[in-house]
Write a protein that holds these residues in place. Structure first.
Motif, PDB file in Angstrom:
ATOM      1  N   ILE A 296       0.957  -1.538   0.437  1.00 55.86           N
ATOM      2  CA  ILE A 296       0.361  -0.041  -0.150  1.00 55.86           C
ATOM      3  C   ILE A 296       1.010   1.602   0.369  1.00 55.86           C
ATOM      4  O   ILE A 296       1.001   2.483  -0.851  1.00 55.86           O
ATOM      5  CB  ILE A 296      -0.582   0.279   1.238  1.00 55.86           C
ATOM      6  N   ASP A 297       1.572   1.400   0.609  1.00 52.73           N
ATOM      7  CA  ASP A 297       2.509   2.291   0.334  1.00 52.73           C
ATOM      8  C   ASP A 297       3.799   2.334  -0.673  1.00 52.73           C
ATOM      9  O   ASP A 297       3.505   4.162  -0.826  1.00 52.73           O
ATOM     10  CB  ASP A 297       3.872   2.249   1.784  1.00 52.73           C
ATOM     11  N   LEU A 298       4.253   1.954  -0.899  1.00 51.36           N
ATOM     12  CA  LEU A 298       4.662   1.753  -2.165  1.00 51.36           C
ATOM     13  C   LEU A 298       3.900   2.755  -3.450  1.00 51.36           C
ATOM     14  O   LEU A 298       3.645   2.697  -4.106  1.00 51.36           O
ATOM     15  CB  LEU A 298       5.277   0.495  -3.076  1.00 51.36           C
ATOM     16  N   PHE A 299       2.916   1.717  -3.063  1.00 57.30           N
ATOM     17  CA  PHE A 299       1.625   2.101  -4.703  1.00 57.30           C
ATOM     18  C   PHE A 299       0.943   3.558  -4.093  1.00 57.30           C
ATOM     19  O   PHE A 299       0.690   4.139  -5.513  1.00 57.30           O
ATOM     20  CB  PHE A 299       0.274   0.949  -4.356  1.00 57.30           C
ATOM     21  N   GLU A 300       0.786   4.096  -2.750  1.00 53.53           N
ATOM     22  CA  GLU A 300       1.059   5.649  -3.299  1.00 53.53           C
ATOM     23  C   GLU A 300       1.294   6.374  -3.104  1.00 53.53           C
ATOM     24  O   GLU A 300       1.654   7.404  -3.925  1.00 53.53           O
ATOM     25  CB  GLU A 300       0.490   5.687  -1.709  1.00 53.53           C
ATOM     26  N   LYS A 301       3.149   5.883  -3.283  1.00 52.66           N
ATOM     27  CA  LYS A 301       4.280   6.353  -3.542  1.00 52.66           C
ATOM     28  C   LYS A 301       4.437   6.238  -5.905  1.00 52.66           C
ATOM     29  O   LYS A 301       4.581   7.734  -5.916  1.00 52.66           O
ATOM     30  CB  LYS A 301       5.700   5.605  -3.295  1.00 52.66           C
ATOM     31  N   LYS A 302       4.330   5.163  -5.977  1.00 51.91           N
ATOM     32  CA  LYS A 302       3.888   5.651  -7.192  1.00 51.91           C
ATOM     33  C   LYS A 302       2.489   6.195  -7.776  1.00 51.91           C
ATOM     34  O   LYS A 302       3.236   6.734  -8.798  1.00 51.91           O
ATOM     35  CB  LYS A 302       3.409   3.946  -7.720  1.00 51.91           C
ATOM     36  N   ILE A 303       1.502   6.340  -7.443  1.00 54.14           N
ATOM     37  CA  ILE A 303       0.276   7.298  -8.002  1.00 54.14           C
ATOM     38  C   ILE A 303       1.208   8.914  -7.856  1.00 54.14           C
ATOM     39  O   ILE A 303       1.266   9.471  -9.057  1.00 54.14           O
ATOM     40  CB  ILE A 303      -0.393   7.325  -6.885  1.00 54.14           C
ATOM     41  N   ASN A 304       2.031   9.448  -6.306  1.00 52.49           N
ATOM     42  CA  ASN A 304       2.057  10.448  -6.397  1.00 52.49           C
ATOM     43  C   ASN A 304       3.558  10.501  -7.795  1.00 52.49           C
ATOM     44  O   ASN A 304       3.636  12.057  -7.919  1.00 52.49           O
ATOM     45  CB  ASN A 304       2.958  10.573  -5.116  1.00 52.49           C
ATOM     46  N   LEU A 305       4.379  10.124  -7.670  1.00 49.82           N
ATOM     47  CA  LEU A 305       5.599   9.275  -8.410  1.00 49.82           C
ATOM     48  C   LEU A 305       4.909   9.673 -10.057  1.00 49.82           C
ATOM     49  O   LEU A 305       5.385   9.902 -10.656  1.00 49.82           O
ATOM     50  CB  LEU A 305       6.519   8.686  -8.609  1.00 49.82           C
ATOM     51  N   GLU A 306       3.980   9.096 -10.403  1.00 50.12           N
ATOM     52  CA  GLU A 306       3.550   9.356 -11.607  1.00 50.12           C
ATOM     53  C   GLU A 306       2.529  10.435 -12.031  1.00 50.12           C
ATOM     54  O   GLU A 306       2.773  11.519 -13.162  1.00 50.12           O
ATOM     55  CB  GLU A 306       2.174   7.972 -11.737  1.00 50.12           C
ATOM     56  N   ASN A 307       1.886  10.632 -11.038  1.00 48.90           N
ATOM     57  CA  ASN A 307       0.714  12.521 -10.885  1.00 48.90           C
ATOM     58  C   ASN A 307       2.666  13.089 -11.286  1.00 48.90           C
ATOM     59  O   ASN A 307       2.433  14.205 -12.567  1.00 48.90           O
ATOM     60  CB  ASN A 307       1.268  12.862  -9.673  1.00 48.90           C
ATOM     61  N   GLU A 308       3.708  13.389 -10.927  1.00 49.81           N
ATOM     62  CA  GLU A 308       4.894  14.137 -10.966  1.00 49.81           C
ATOM     63  C   GLU A 308       5.762  14.351 -12.722  1.00 49.81           C
ATOM     64  O   GLU A 308       6.032  14.886 -13.278  1.00 49.81           O
ATOM     65  CB  GLU A 308       6.491  13.915 -10.029  1.00 49.81           C
TER      66      GLU A 308
END
Length: 274
Positions: free
Chosen positions: A195-207
């Motif tokens: 879950i933590d990595l998935f949230e990081k991935k979403i934020n990183l994709e937005n950036e």
């Protein structure tokens, strides 16, 4: 010293001051007229100036780099390098005279971190052209393009690594579920990390998706307004400054005259004594 003598000294000083003004009135008046005229001329020169404010942000460029790039434009304006300025802003050489000044600042305590670009022009017809030219120059600067490309590549590599880790955790979770298919499903360390990595991935994709190399600077706010210079303000300011200057000049002249007279008187008295 008695109160009466103090009053006499003050009165004598006042009389001397009045006599000084009467004696040097013409000089003081001329300096005041000259200074006030300069203030009025400045008012006429600046009354038609327009201040344009652009507030923006960028996910790919630091505000420090944007500010330094704007300083580069300002230097060309200050030095009168019209050909280079026209080339940078993609405008005609004769149009550079209409751009008077430019500044850039960071607006603190904002998210994303905003920056402000203020430029002064004297023709409203060219405001949009100047704005486009400034942003285009920043966006197409070789160093900035290289930095944004490097940043985007970094984020891409991070996304690849996050995707790999998520796939690995997903496989581990499936294996654990298979081994414990008959047991009550509980939250485990794999799930929490996933879950933590998935949230990081979403934020990183937005950036990552926000880094548009054709449009690195995002507009937050833009406005243009006339610089409303008060003629009375300029006239009063320059009048008082010139009045002070007039008194100083008159005092220096008076001091010079008195010094010369004193020297002549001493020379004459010494000559008679000999």
């Amino acid at each position: 010293m008695t109160q009466n003598s103090k009053d006499i000294d003050l009165f004598d000083l006042f009389v001397r001051f009045i006599l000084f003004i009467r004696k040097r009135f013409l000089i003081i008046l001329l300096v005041c007229i000259l200074g006030t005229s300069l203030g009025f001329v400045r008012f006429l020169l600046t009354s038609n100036e327009i201040k344009s404010t652009f507030i923006g942000y960028s996910y790919a460029i630091s505000n420090e780099i944007i500010i330094e790039t704007v300083k580069n434009i300002k230097q060309d304006i200050s030095t009168g390098n019209k050909n280079l300025l026209a080339q940078k802003l993609d405008i005609l050489v004769e149009e550079t005279d209409k751009l008077k000044n430019i500044e850039a600042y960071t607006i603190n305590n904002t998210k994303p971190l905003l920056f402000k670009i203020i430029f002064i022009s004297n023709d409203s017809l060219f405001i949009e052209k100047f704005k486009t030219g400034i942003l285009k120059f920043i966006n197409n600067h070789n160093y900035i393009k290289a930095q944004s490309a490097h940043l985007k590549n970094q984020k891409h590599q991070m996304l690849v690594e996050l995707t790999r880790k998520l796939h690995e955790l997903d496989s581990l979770q499936k294996l654990q579920l298979k081994e414990n298919s008959n047991k009550l499903l509980t939250v485990n360390s794999y799930y929490t990390e996933y879950i933590d990595l998935f949230e990081k991935k979403i934020n990183l994709e937005n950036e990552y998706n926000s880094i548009d190399e054709s449009n690195l600077i995002k507009e937050y706010y833009f406005n243009s307004e006339n610089i409303l210079s008060s003629s009375l303000k300029y006239l009063l300011m320059y009048f008082f400054l010139s009045l002070i200057a007039g008194f100083i000049i008159a005092f220096c002249i008076e001091l010079g005259v008195n010094t010369r007279n004193y020297v002549r008187a001493n020379t004459f008295s010494k000559g008679n004594a000999s």
